[in-house]
Design an enzyme around this catalytic site. Structure first.
Site, mmCIF file in Angstrom:
data_model
loop_
_atom_site.group_PDB
_atom_site.id
_atom_site.type_symbol
_atom_site.label_atom_id
_atom_site.label_comp_id
_atom_site.label_asym_id
_atom_site.label_seq_id
_atom_site.Cartn_x
_atom_site.Cartn_y
_atom_site.Cartn_z
ATOM 1 N N HIS A 44 -61.095 -4.974 -43.103
ATOM 2 C CA HIS A 44 -62.160 -4.474 -43.960
ATOM 3 C C HIS A 44 -62.882 -3.344 -43.222
ATOM 4 O O HIS A 44 -62.625 -3.099 -42.035
ATOM 5 C CB HIS A 44 -63.133 -5.587 -44.341
ATOM 6 C CG HIS A 44 -62.602 -6.496 -45.402
ATOM 7 N ND1 HIS A 44 -62.031 -6.038 -46.567
ATOM 8 C CD2 HIS A 44 -62.566 -7.858 -45.476
ATOM 9 C CE1 HIS A 44 -61.657 -7.053 -47.312
ATOM 10 N NE2 HIS A 44 -61.957 -8.171 -46.678
ATOM 11 N N ALA A 45 -63.783 -2.682 -43.927
ATOM 12 C CA ALA A 45 -64.469 -1.541 -43.320
ATOM 13 C C ALA A 45 -65.097 -1.927 -41.988
ATOM 14 O O ALA A 45 -65.012 -1.179 -41.013
ATOM 15 C CB ALA A 45 -65.526 -0.999 -44.273
ATOM 16 N N GLU A 46 -65.743 -3.084 -41.930
ATOM 17 C CA GLU A 46 -66.274 -3.592 -40.671
ATOM 18 C C GLU A 46 -66.092 -5.098 -40.585
ATOM 19 O O GLU A 46 -66.123 -5.803 -41.595
ATOM 20 C CB GLU A 46 -67.770 -3.271 -40.503
ATOM 21 C CG GLU A 46 -68.069 -2.007 -39.746
ATOM 22 C CD GLU A 46 -68.096 -0.791 -40.652
ATOM 23 O OE1 GLU A 46 -68.075 0.326 -40.121
ATOM 24 O OE2 GLU A 46 -68.124 -0.972 -41.876
ATOM 25 N N THR A 47 -65.928 -5.536 -39.346
ATOM 26 C CA THR A 47 -66.015 -6.959 -39.015
ATOM 27 C C THR A 47 -67.125 -7.111 -37.992
ATOM 28 O O THR A 47 -67.174 -6.374 -37.000
ATOM 29 C CB THR A 47 -64.687 -7.479 -38.446
ATOM 30 O OG1 THR A 47 -63.677 -7.355 -39.447
ATOM 31 C CG2 THR A 47 -64.803 -8.938 -38.041
ATOM 32 N N HIS B 289 -74.018 -2.896 -43.946
ATOM 33 C CA HIS B 289 -73.523 -3.971 -44.798
ATOM 34 C C HIS B 289 -73.041 -5.165 -43.986
ATOM 35 O O HIS B 289 -73.221 -6.320 -44.404
ATOM 36 C CB HIS B 289 -72.428 -3.444 -45.738
ATOM 37 C CG HIS B 289 -71.051 -3.441 -45.190
ATOM 38 N ND1 HIS B 289 -70.570 -2.424 -44.394
ATOM 39 C CD2 HIS B 289 -70.043 -4.330 -45.321
ATOM 40 C CE1 HIS B 289 -69.320 -2.699 -44.067
ATOM 41 N NE2 HIS B 289 -68.966 -3.845 -44.615
#
Length: 270
Positions: free
Chosen positions: A43-46, A76
């Protein structure tokens, strides 16, 4: 190790911006392991967080990784982490995170939303870079550098329709800033409940288009507050998943408010 996927800046699943969240029992493992997990989550960030000893100025240490690299700030995934802490009972009340961007606070609100307290991005006008209009697919009205924490080029476009219609050349766009490009415009109809729109393209950190970007709103908030004459605004990020961020500008700090929903919970086996 429990791993959760949380949709942030939305009140319903399969919208907003998904983030992986892992609460660690001890200190962070080595960076290669963190990066491999983030690549697997994809995903975009973890976000990775672990509890800090009591009595200090912060409660939890927090780091964020895209599938390609560690980043200095992520709104987010911070919202998603605070949501997990509160919904699992791991932390009650406001939580203070120790991060690369200093101390960031997340406060649960009575209506179920969470408010993040982030540093306001410094905006510096810059000349429109040569070729950026061709790479973006639209001619910007103005361009601003957003400072080291974000590392984006902020571009105002003519209108909301232009922002929605963007189909940028991401490879060409990668050369214009450290992280990527924020494209924004004034809302055509504020009666729909938002004051400005944006889209965020971050090819330099492995994210073609970020669904909803909290950190970008630390630049969008001061930009549109000055132009619209109000300190409290709502931004619509017009990605395919879409999401809304309520912003409140307080000088050097920007408050970002949104909701989050846990959609997947599992166990990391390796």
């Amino acid at each position: 190790m429990r791993i959760r996927i949380v949709d942030a800046f939305t009140d319903r699943p399969f919208a907003g911006n998904p983030a992986g969240v892992l609460l660690l029992d001890d200190a962070f493992p080595d960076d290669e392991r963190l990066q491999n997990i983030a690549l697997e989550v994809n995903h975009a960030e973890t976000a990775f967080a672990h509890r800090l000893p009591g009595g200090g100025e912060t409660d939890w240490a927090l780091r964020w990784f895209t599938p390609a690299t560690e980043v200095n700030m992520c709104g987010h995934a911070t919202l998603a982490t605070a949501h997990v802490l509160h919904t699992t009972g791991a932390h009650e009340g406001p939580v203070r995170f120790a991060t690369r961007s200093g101390v960031l606070t997340a406060t649960p609100d009575e209506d179920g939303s969470i408010t993040l307290d982030f540093p306001t991005a410094p905006l510096t006008p810059v000349a429109l870079p040569e070729g950026v209009a061709e790479a973006l697919g639209a001619v910007p009205l103005s361009a601003f550098d957003t400072g080291p924490n974000i590392g984006d080029l902020l571009l105002e476009l003519a209108d909301e329709k232009t922002v929605h219609a963007l189909r940028p050349d991401l490879q060409a766009l990668a050369g214009y800033s450290e992280r990527g490009v924020i494209a924004t415009a004034r809302a055509e109809n504020p009666e729909l409940g938002y004051d400005f729109v944006s889209r965020c393209f971050f090819p330099n950190v492995g994210i073609d288009e970020d669904p909803v970007t909290g950190s970008a709103h630390t630049a969008l908030a001061p930009y549109w507050s000055e132009r619209l004459g109000r300190t409290t605004l709502t931004g619509l990020q017009a990605s395919r998943r879409s999401g809304r961020v309520r912003t409140h500008l307080r000088g050097g700090r920007t408050l970002l408010t949104g909701r989050a929903v846990t959609v997947i919970e599992g166990e990391l086996l390796t």
